[in-house]
Scaffold this motif. Structure first.
Motif, PDB file in Angstrom:
ATOM      1  N   MET A  44       0.829  -1.410   0.015  1.00 19.22           N
ATOM      2  CA  MET A  44       0.260  -0.159   0.149  1.00 19.22           C
ATOM      3  C   MET A  44       0.850   1.281  -0.044  1.00 19.22           C
ATOM      4  SD  MET A  44       0.386   1.337   3.115  1.00 19.22           S
ATOM      5  CE  MET A  44      -1.114   2.393   3.287  1.00 19.22           C
ATOM      6  N   ASP A 103      -2.005   4.227   8.315  1.00 23.56           N
ATOM      7  CA  ASP A 103      -2.584   3.718   7.029  1.00 23.56           C
ATOM      8  C   ASP A 103      -2.213   2.287   6.872  1.00 23.56           C
ATOM      9  OD1 ASP A 103      -3.857   6.202   6.467  1.00 23.56           O
ATOM     10  OD2 ASP A 103      -2.340   7.059   4.980  1.00 23.56           O
ATOM     11  N   TYR A 148      -5.066  -0.651   6.091  1.00 27.20           N
ATOM     12  CA  TYR A 148      -4.897  -1.566   4.878  1.00 27.20           C
ATOM     13  C   TYR A 148      -4.883  -3.080   5.223  1.00 27.20           C
ATOM     14  CZ  TYR A 148      -3.133  -3.877   0.662  1.00 27.20           C
ATOM     15  OH  TYR A 148      -2.840  -4.885  -0.419  1.00 27.20           O
ATOM     16  N   PRO A 208      -8.094  -4.540   3.319  1.00 31.97           N
ATOM     17  CA  PRO A 208      -7.369  -4.177   2.117  1.00 31.97           C
ATOM     18  C   PRO A 208      -8.375  -3.383   1.058  1.00 31.97           C
ATOM     19  CG  PRO A 208      -6.829  -6.276   2.746  1.00 31.97           C
ATOM     20  CD  PRO A 208      -8.070  -5.954   3.372  1.00 31.97           C
ATOM     21  N   THR A 233      -8.131   0.682   0.425  1.00 33.63           N
ATOM     22  CA  THR A 233      -7.795   1.154  -0.570  1.00 33.63           C
ATOM     23  C   THR A 233      -8.873   2.180  -1.288  1.00 33.63           C
ATOM     24  OG1 THR A 233      -6.555  -0.741  -1.103  1.00 33.63           O
ATOM     25  CG2 THR A 233      -6.902   0.465  -3.057  1.00 33.63           C
TER      26      THR A 233
END
Length: 476
Positions: free
Chosen positions: A428, A437, A441, A445, A449
């Protein structure tokens, strides 16, 4: 006059109350204006983060949950902030490697969390140890952070007083700061609560908190008997978001103990002002249909089905999407059968979702276990941990075969997991704007995103207001 022992209050309106009643849709901007008043109450703590808030913030509200936590920390200058943490599953729906658990605990504490309530959906203490160790480690560094281990309360032949007291002793040995009895579906009835608290108080010196829901209609009475039996802290919700599948009302419990040795000392006038703030929000969600009458009533059948509040609202949404709302009662009756097949497990995230979804499939497909979800297979073969009672051998065999396994696993599931923080960082990297962050993620995920892309679009001036407003107000 008996010796004074004021009962303390955890306020849940900013987390579990709206999770249970409106699928966790309260936004940060709806919370912030009332924080100053809430900070003056003198709560033991305010539960405001964890559970489903993280997923819902990213997915539906298009908000950064870390940003919410920091803003709440800035506002609550005198009050401890509390979160709910799913043990090795963190705030997600599957086990994570120890390095991810460790980092999430670290970032939760450094961003403002004081008390981490850690539970496992199977009460498998092996799945809690890493989070407890991490909390204790970062407490030493940050000067903040308490590890509270929560036992998911459930009914069944295996769940005797001896079971609960032996768990309490083990929790103390693990290095926890306190114990919570987490009664997700309002299954703990008043005199059983009295018996349970007294028995646990005999074997542990740790403070004991009680968390329950009003679903079965007995919760306020359960709190009364528990407090008389010596419980230290109870979880309540401001009245506009209390009752139904949420907690008993804060104001009611404060009034109940007034003038007794358990008097909370909280100011009803201040609580009334806070309730006045939340009342229009409740009306708004009633009008939008997100606050369903189905989750507002009392259902004594809960004691039979053992369905927690959040699970009930999720199930209603699931059936709606499948155009099978008429199957509601049938699914409710199927849940205890699936639960028994799965080893009489407590129903709490993620086990409640796994059992609930499987029950929905069993009913809608017209054949039991015609389709097993991936999560159901993993649960049956031990990938979530050890169940108190063995699972149904025939269905387990079906799960093992479809996963190409010969035997179920009996060790701690996370022992199979390689450290994965670096892998997530790499995946990421293009979206990273803050250390946290990578954790968003790691847990979600796809959802994270999407959120990162949305955030980027907002920052570059693309008009995303319309979509965001829609997500903020209405069920999606």
């Amino acid at each position: 006059m008996a010796e004074k022992k004021p009962v303390q209050i955890v306020e849940t309106v900013l987390r579990d109350a709206h999770q249970s009643l409106i699928a966790t849709r309260m936004s940060t901007e709806q919370m912030l204006p009332i924080v100053d008043k809430m900070d003056k109450v003198g709560y033991h703590s305010v539960e405001c983060w964890g559970g489903a808030t993280f997923d819902a913030s990213l997915r539906f509200l298009k908000e950064d949950p870390w940003d919410r936590l920091r803003k709440l920390r800035d506002g609550f200058k005198n009050t401890k902030l509390q979160m709910l943490f799913r043990g090795q599953n963190i705030l997600g729906y599957r086990p994570y490697a120890d390095d991810v658990v460790d980092y999430f605990v670290q970032k939760s504490i450094s961003n403002g969390i004081d008390i981490i309530r850690i539970f496992d959906c199977l009460n498998d203490l092996r799945n809690l140890q890493e989070a407890v160790n991490a909390t204790n480690k970062f407490k030493a560094q940050e000067g903040r952070g308490e590890a509270q281990v929560a036992l998911a309360y459930t009914l069944g032949d295996a769940y005797t007083l001896e079971y609960w007291t032996s768990m309490a002793k083990k929790i103390e040995e693990m290095g926890a700061d306190s114990i919570c009895i987490k009664d997700m579906a309002g299954l703990l009835v008043p005199y059983k609560a009295s018996e349970l608290i007294k028995a646990m108080k005999e074997v542990t010196k740790l403070p004991i908190q009680l968390h329950t829901h009003y679903t079965s209609g007995v919760a306020s009475m359960t709190y009364l008997k528990a407090v008389e039996a010596g419980v230290d802290v109870i979880d309540t919700a401001m009245s506009p978001f209390a009752m139904g599948t949420s907690q008993p009302a804060t104001e009611v419990m404060v009034e109940t103990f007034k003038g007794t040795p358990y008097d909370t000392g909280l100011d009803q006038n201040l609580l009334a002002e806070i309730a006045d703030y939340f009342r229009p929000l409740r009306e708004q969600w009633l009008e939008s249909g997100l606050l369903s009458p189905k989750v507002m009533g009392v259902n004594i059948k809960t004691l039979l089905y053992q369905v927690p509040g959040g699970m009930l609202s999720n199930m209603v949404s699931q059936l709606k999407e499948m155009h099978a709302e008429d199957k509601y009662d049938e699914v409710l009756e199927e849940i205890p059968r699936v639960r028994k097949d799965f080893g009489e497990i407590p129903l709490v995230t993620p086990s409640s979702q796994i059992v609930g979804t499987q029950a929905v499939l069993n009913v809608v497909m017209g054949e039991r276990y015609k389709t097993l979800t991936k999560e159901a297979k993993d649960m049956l073969v031990g990938k979530y941990g050890r169940t108190t009672v063995p699972v149904n051998a025939e269905i387990q065999k079906k799960a093992l075969d479809s996963l190409g396994m010969k035997e179920p696993i009996t060790y701690r599931p996370a022992d199979d997991l390689e450290p994965s923080l670096a892998k997530f960082e790499k995946e990421m990297a293009q979206y990273k704007q803050q250390d946290e962050d990578v954790l968003s993620y790691a847990l979600f995920p796809q959802v994270a995103t999407e959120f990162f892309k949305y955030r980027e679009a907002q920052q570059t001036g693309v008009d995303v207001t319309a979509a965001n407003t829609e997500n903020k107000t209405y069920p999606v």
